[in-house]
Design an enzyme around this catalytic site. Sequence first.
Site, PDB file in Angstrom:
ATOM      1  N   ASP A  77       0.834  -1.207   0.000  1.00 58.62           N
ATOM      2  CA  ASP A  77       0.000   0.000   0.000  1.00 58.62           C
ATOM      3  C   ASP A  77       0.869   1.258   0.000  1.00 58.62           C
ATOM      4  O   ASP A  77       1.998   1.246   0.508  1.00 58.62           O
ATOM      5  CB  ASP A  77      -0.911  -0.018   1.241  1.00 58.62           C
ATOM      6  CG  ASP A  77      -2.076   0.959   1.104  1.00 58.62           C
ATOM      7  OD1 ASP A  77      -2.356   1.413  -0.023  1.00 58.62           O
ATOM      8  OD2 ASP A  77      -2.699   1.266   2.135  1.00 58.62           O
TER       9      ASP A  77
ATOM     10  N   ASN B 257     -10.891  -2.438  -5.637  1.00 65.26           N
ATOM     11  CA  ASN B 257     -10.100  -1.452  -6.388  1.00 65.26           C
ATOM     12  C   ASN B 257     -10.729  -1.059  -7.732  1.00 65.26           C
ATOM     13  O   ASN B 257     -10.298  -0.067  -8.348  1.00 65.26           O
ATOM     14  CB  ASN B 257      -8.661  -1.932  -6.601  1.00 65.26           C
ATOM     15  CG  ASN B 257      -7.806  -1.893  -5.346  1.00 65.26           C
ATOM     16  OD1 ASN B 257      -6.933  -2.731  -5.130  1.00 65.26           O
ATOM     17  ND2 ASN B 257      -8.036  -0.896  -4.478  1.00 65.26           N
TER      18      ASN B 257
HETATM   19  C1  IPE Z   1      -5.445  -2.681  -0.306  1.00 64.09           C
HETATM   20  O1  IPE Z   1      -5.090  -1.349  -0.477  1.00 64.09           O
HETATM   21  C2  IPE Z   1      -5.412  -3.405  -1.616  1.00 64.09           C
HETATM   22  C3  IPE Z   1      -4.099  -3.584  -2.230  1.00 64.09           C
HETATM   23  C4  IPE Z   1      -2.957  -3.229  -1.715  1.00 64.09           C
HETATM   24  C5  IPE Z   1      -4.118  -4.217  -3.512  1.00 64.09           C
HETATM   25  P1  IPE Z   1      -6.184  -0.203  -0.666  1.00 64.09           P
HETATM   26  O2  IPE Z   1      -5.451   1.067  -0.776  1.00 64.09           O
HETATM   27  O3  IPE Z   1      -7.108  -0.558  -1.768  1.00 64.09           O
HETATM   28  O4  IPE Z   1      -6.992  -0.304   0.717  1.00 64.09           O
HETATM   29  P2  IPE Z   1      -7.877   0.759   1.470  1.00 64.09           P
HETATM   30  O5  IPE Z   1      -8.833   1.329   0.478  1.00 64.09           O
HETATM   31  O6  IPE Z   1      -6.936   1.816   1.981  1.00 64.09           O
HETATM   32  O7  IPE Z   1      -8.511  -0.013   2.563  1.00 64.09           O
HETATM   33  C1  IPE Z   2      -1.486   0.263  -3.405  1.00 66.11           C
HETATM   34  O1  IPE Z   2      -1.257   1.639  -3.411  1.00 66.11           O
HETATM   35  C2  IPE Z   2      -1.727  -0.307  -4.766  1.00 66.11           C
HETATM   36  C3  IPE Z   2      -3.102  -0.712  -5.021  1.00 66.11           C
HETATM   37  C4  IPE Z   2      -4.068  -0.696  -4.160  1.00 66.11           C
HETATM   38  C5  IPE Z   2      -3.413  -1.173  -6.356  1.00 66.11           C
HETATM   39  P1  IPE Z   2      -2.434   2.676  -3.425  1.00 66.11           P
HETATM   40  O2  IPE Z   2      -2.792   2.985  -4.840  1.00 66.11           O
HETATM   41  O3  IPE Z   2      -3.571   2.217  -2.582  1.00 66.11           O
HETATM   42  O4  IPE Z   2      -1.745   3.938  -2.778  1.00 66.11           O
HETATM   43  P2  IPE Z   2      -2.392   4.937  -1.722  1.00 66.11           P
HETATM   44  O5  IPE Z   2      -2.866   4.114  -0.577  1.00 66.11           O
HETATM   45  O6  IPE Z   2      -3.506   5.651  -2.429  1.00 66.11           O
HETATM   46  O7  IPE Z   2      -1.268   5.859  -1.352  1.00 66.11           O
HETATM   47 MG    MG Z   3      -4.032   2.432  -0.619  1.00 66.64          MG
END
Ligand code: IPE
Ligand code: IPE
Ligand code: MG
Length: 264
Positions: free
Chosen positions: A34, A82
């Site tokens: 994340d 996502n």
């Molecule tokens: C969790 O991260 C999913 C992945 C890392 C693929 P998200 O960024 O989607 O999670 P939330 O929305 O902060 O819970």
């Molecule tokens: C994790 O990084 C990757 C996916 C969930 C695909 P994020 O895209 O959630 O990054 P933040 O949490 O918005 O910084």
């Molecule tokens: Mg995230």
Amino acid sequence: MFRFFPQKEKYQRSTTFNFNPQGPIPQHVAIIMDGNGRWAQNRRLPRVAGHKEGMNNVKKITKQASRLGIKVLTLYAFSTENWKRPTDEVNFLMQLPVDFFDTFVPELIAENVKVSVMGGIEFLPDHTQKAVYDAMEQTKDNTGMVLNFALNYGSRAEVLAAVKSVATKVQAGDVTVAEIDDDLFSNELMTGFLAPELRDPELLIRTSGEERISNFLLWQIAYSELHFSPAFWPDFDEDHLLAALGDFQQRNRRFGGLNKEETK
Ligand code: IPE
Ligand code: IPE
Ligand code: MG
């Protein structure tokens, strides 16, 4: 408007040095990768630049995990939630496995790493499906670490599918209700392709300072040790991984029981 997202600290040096190369290494490590978006936004770059950097980091951490003797590395790459993101970002994420495997399969073969994927793969665009199935085919004879991507994965969907599968078997008379136990159920989950002793991660890492599970491996993490790293995923380097493993080595895993000295 520009917004800066602070990372609490890059890593705890003292924790890094707690890692003992002779100490226990978890067999199965799962990572919620994340913070790609925030990493990019802090550099005034588009969010997708963070995903690209995150992909490069997967390569580094995969190699390090394999060399440390980890047997299964499960990486949360795209959740069933996502899809709510803007179309351009989703499209970019769906292209990443194509770029990743195009450039990385030879190294995976050299490292003896076997690729696997779990999630609703049939709902991914054709080019994404082809990339993951080709990578699985090209690495199927490798006998080293399993690099397991959770792609369009959500644990509630996984558990519901398992419940439906067991119910269907009961209805058909192939399984009795009394036979439904932990082993039978865990066999129906998406981690069921792994050997029983490898299905549940001993260590779950989440990067970016968020401390939640976000629908990941709900059944499998019943007794996992949790490590929350402040680093955004593109910044999560080899020292951070060693810090997480060092942290794991300090934990007292009791599984509801007592330590020997506590029974006296
Ligand atoms: C969790 O991260 C999913 C992945 C890392 C693929 P998200 O960024 O989607 O999670 P939330 O929305 O902060 O819970
Ligand atoms: C994790 O990084 C990757 C996916 C969930 C695909 P994020 O895209 O959630 O990054 P933040 O949490 O918005 O910084
Ligand atoms: Mg995230």
